[in-house]
Design a protein around this motif. Structure first.
Motif, PDB file in Angstrom:
ATOM      1  N   GLY A  69       0.800  -1.216   0.000  1.00  0.00           N
ATOM      2  CA  GLY A  69       0.000   0.000   0.000  1.00  0.00           C
ATOM      3  C   GLY A  69       0.832   1.265   0.000  1.00  0.00           C
ATOM      4  N   HIS A  70       0.140   2.347  -0.285  1.00  0.00           N
ATOM      5  CA  HIS A  70       0.776   3.661  -0.302  1.00  0.00           C
ATOM      6  C   HIS A  70       0.662   4.272   1.089  1.00  0.00           C
ATOM      7  N   HIS A  71       1.792   4.720   1.599  1.00  0.00           N
ATOM      8  CA  HIS A  71       1.835   5.264   2.955  1.00  0.00           C
ATOM      9  C   HIS A  71       2.354   6.697   2.974  1.00  0.00           C
ATOM     10  N   ASP A  72       2.392   7.329   1.813  1.00  0.00           N
ATOM     11  CA  ASP A  72       2.876   8.715   1.745  1.00  0.00           C
ATOM     12  C   ASP A  72       1.676   9.662   1.707  1.00  0.00           C
ATOM     13  N   LEU A  73       1.043   9.784   2.841  1.00  0.00           N
ATOM     14  CA  LEU A  73      -0.168  10.597   2.937  1.00  0.00           C
ATOM     15  C   LEU A  73       0.187  12.069   3.098  1.00  0.00           C
ATOM     16  N   HIS A  74       0.607  12.662   1.987  1.00  0.00           N
ATOM     17  CA  HIS A  74       0.971  14.067   2.005  1.00  0.00           C
ATOM     18  C   HIS A  74      -0.024  14.881   1.182  1.00  0.00           C
ATOM     19  N   ILE A  75       0.040  16.174   1.379  1.00  0.00           N
ATOM     20  CA  ILE A  75      -0.827  17.100   0.658  1.00  0.00           C
ATOM     21  C   ILE A  75      -0.269  17.316  -0.745  1.00  0.00           C
ATOM     22  N   LEU A  88       3.700  17.681  -1.779  1.00  0.00           N
ATOM     23  CA  LEU A  88       4.283  18.381  -0.638  1.00  0.00           C
ATOM     24  C   LEU A  88       4.511  17.357   0.471  1.00  0.00           C
ATOM     25  N   PRO A  89       5.544  16.507   0.309  1.00  0.00           N
ATOM     26  CA  PRO A  89       5.745  15.397   1.249  1.00  0.00           C
ATOM     27  C   PRO A  89       6.050  15.842   2.673  1.00  0.00           C
ATOM     28  N   GLN A  90       6.524  17.068   2.852  1.00  0.00           N
ATOM     29  CA  GLN A  90       6.809  17.558   4.196  1.00  0.00           C
ATOM     30  C   GLN A  90       5.533  17.955   4.932  1.00  0.00           C
ATOM     31  N   THR A  91       4.400  18.027   4.224  1.00  0.00           N
ATOM     32  CA  THR A  91       3.126  18.403   4.837  1.00  0.00           C
ATOM     33  C   THR A  91       2.190  17.203   4.796  1.00  0.00           C
ATOM     34  N   GLN A  92       2.090  16.512   5.907  1.00  0.00           N
ATOM     35  CA  GLN A  92       1.290  15.294   5.988  1.00  0.00           C
ATOM     36  C   GLN A  92      -0.196  15.614   6.156  1.00  0.00           C
ATOM     37  N   ILE A  93      -1.028  14.744   5.637  1.00  0.00           N
ATOM     38  CA  ILE A  93      -2.467  14.847   5.867  1.00  0.00           C
ATOM     39  C   ILE A  93      -2.715  14.469   7.318  1.00  0.00           C
ATOM     40  N   PRO A  94      -3.455  15.292   8.041  1.00  0.00           N
ATOM     41  CA  PRO A  94      -3.715  14.953   9.446  1.00  0.00           C
ATOM     42  C   PRO A  94      -4.548  13.673   9.567  1.00  0.00           C
ATOM     43  N   GLU A  95      -4.381  12.987  10.683  1.00  0.00           N
ATOM     44  CA  GLU A  95      -5.156  11.769  10.922  1.00  0.00           C
ATOM     45  C   GLU A  95      -6.642  12.118  10.991  1.00  0.00           C
ATOM     46  N   VAL A  96      -7.442  11.302  10.341  1.00  0.00           N
ATOM     47  CA  VAL A  96      -8.884  11.528  10.308  1.00  0.00           C
ATOM     48  C   VAL A  96      -9.570  10.408  11.084  1.00  0.00           C
ATOM     49  N   LYS A  97     -10.345  10.787  12.074  1.00  0.00           N
ATOM     50  CA  LYS A  97     -11.108   9.812  12.858  1.00  0.00           C
ATOM     51  C   LYS A  97     -12.447   9.587  12.165  1.00  0.00           C
ATOM     52  N   LEU A  98     -12.664   8.387  11.714  1.00  0.00           N
ATOM     53  CA  LEU A  98     -13.919   8.041  11.047  1.00  0.00           C
ATOM     54  C   LEU A  98     -14.916   7.496  12.063  1.00  0.00           C
ATOM     55  N   PRO A  99     -16.204   7.682  11.794  1.00  0.00           N
ATOM     56  CA  PRO A  99     -17.217   7.109  12.692  1.00  0.00           C
ATOM     57  C   PRO A  99     -17.106   5.585  12.730  1.00  0.00           C
ATOM     58  N   LEU A 109      -5.724  14.977  -0.237  1.00  0.00           N
ATOM     59  CA  LEU A 109      -6.001  16.370   0.075  1.00  0.00           C
ATOM     60  C   LEU A 109      -5.254  17.219  -0.938  1.00  0.00           C
ATOM     61  N   VAL A 110      -6.011  18.030  -1.677  1.00  0.00           N
ATOM     62  CA  VAL A 110      -5.435  18.916  -2.691  1.00  0.00           C
ATOM     63  C   VAL A 110      -5.723  20.357  -2.295  1.00  0.00           C
ATOM     64  N   VAL A 111      -4.671  21.141  -2.220  1.00  0.00           N
ATOM     65  CA  VAL A 111      -4.792  22.574  -1.976  1.00  0.00           C
ATOM     66  C   VAL A 111      -4.615  23.259  -3.326  1.00  0.00           C
ATOM     67  N   LYS A 112      -5.510  24.185  -3.645  1.00  0.00           N
ATOM     68  CA  LYS A 112      -5.428  24.900  -4.924  1.00  0.00           C
ATOM     69  C   LYS A 112      -5.063  26.352  -4.673  1.00  0.00           C
ATOM     70  N   GLY A 113      -4.223  26.873  -5.539  1.00  0.00           N
ATOM     71  CA  GLY A 113      -3.796  28.255  -5.419  1.00  0.00           C
ATOM     72  C   GLY A 113      -2.728  28.568  -6.444  1.00  0.00           C
ATOM     73  N   ILE A 114      -1.823  29.478  -6.106  1.00  0.00           N
ATOM     74  CA  ILE A 114      -0.757  29.900  -7.005  1.00  0.00           C
ATOM     75  C   ILE A 114       0.575  29.398  -6.454  1.00  0.00           C
ATOM     76  N   CYS A 115       1.335  28.677  -7.277  1.00  0.00           N
ATOM     77  CA  CYS A 115       2.639  28.158  -6.839  1.00  0.00           C
ATOM     78  C   CYS A 115       3.644  29.297  -6.731  1.00  0.00           C
ATOM     79  N   SER A 116       4.755  29.041  -6.075  1.00  0.00           N
ATOM     80  CA  SER A 116       5.760  30.078  -5.824  1.00  0.00           C
ATOM     81  C   SER A 116       6.343  30.624  -7.128  1.00  0.00           C
TER      82      SER A 116
END
Length: 128
Positions: A69-75, A88-99, A109-116
């Protein structure tokens, strides 16, 4: 062909689509490229990114990914200007508690905007 595709992917600074790979490599056919990338994905070498553009993109995985499996849960960051998608491997997706009773299978998780780079280009143009 797999080595050529892998070498190409390793040299990319952003995620690429199957079409990007096809256009960049001479003498390739789409079926062979798809099978190569699918094999890499199945073996934890690349991960698929659905950035909302309507086209799946692929990027090299972190060393923690395996056949299991894939374990690189980054943004991922999608630039709305240049339309590139960056890991953005230095920015991990926070743990999500499911019901209770829910079982997650994939997380993205995808953040949209303007790159540097695009931001710097806009600042340079505005300064003149």
């Amino acid at each position: 062909m797999r080595l050529v595709v892998l070498d190409f992917l390793l040299k990319q600074s952003s995620a690429v689509s199957l079409t990007d790979v096809e256009v960049s490599l001479d003498r390739t056919d789409r079926v062979t490229l798809y099978r190569s990338i699918k094999t890499f994905e199945d073996h934890g070498l690349v991960h698929r990114i659905e950035d909302g553009s309507g086209t799946a993109k692929f990027a090299i995985c972190q060393p923690s990914c395996t056949v299991d499996g894939h374990h690189d849960l980054h943004i991922h960051f999608y630039c709305t200007n240049c339309q590139e998608t960056y890991c953005l491997p230095q920015t991990q997706i926070p743990e999500v508690k499911l019901p209770e009773g829910y079982q997650g299978q994939q997380m993205s998780l995808v953040v949209k905007g303007i790159c540097s780079e695009c931001k710097n280009q806009c600042n340079t143009i505005a300064a003149h």
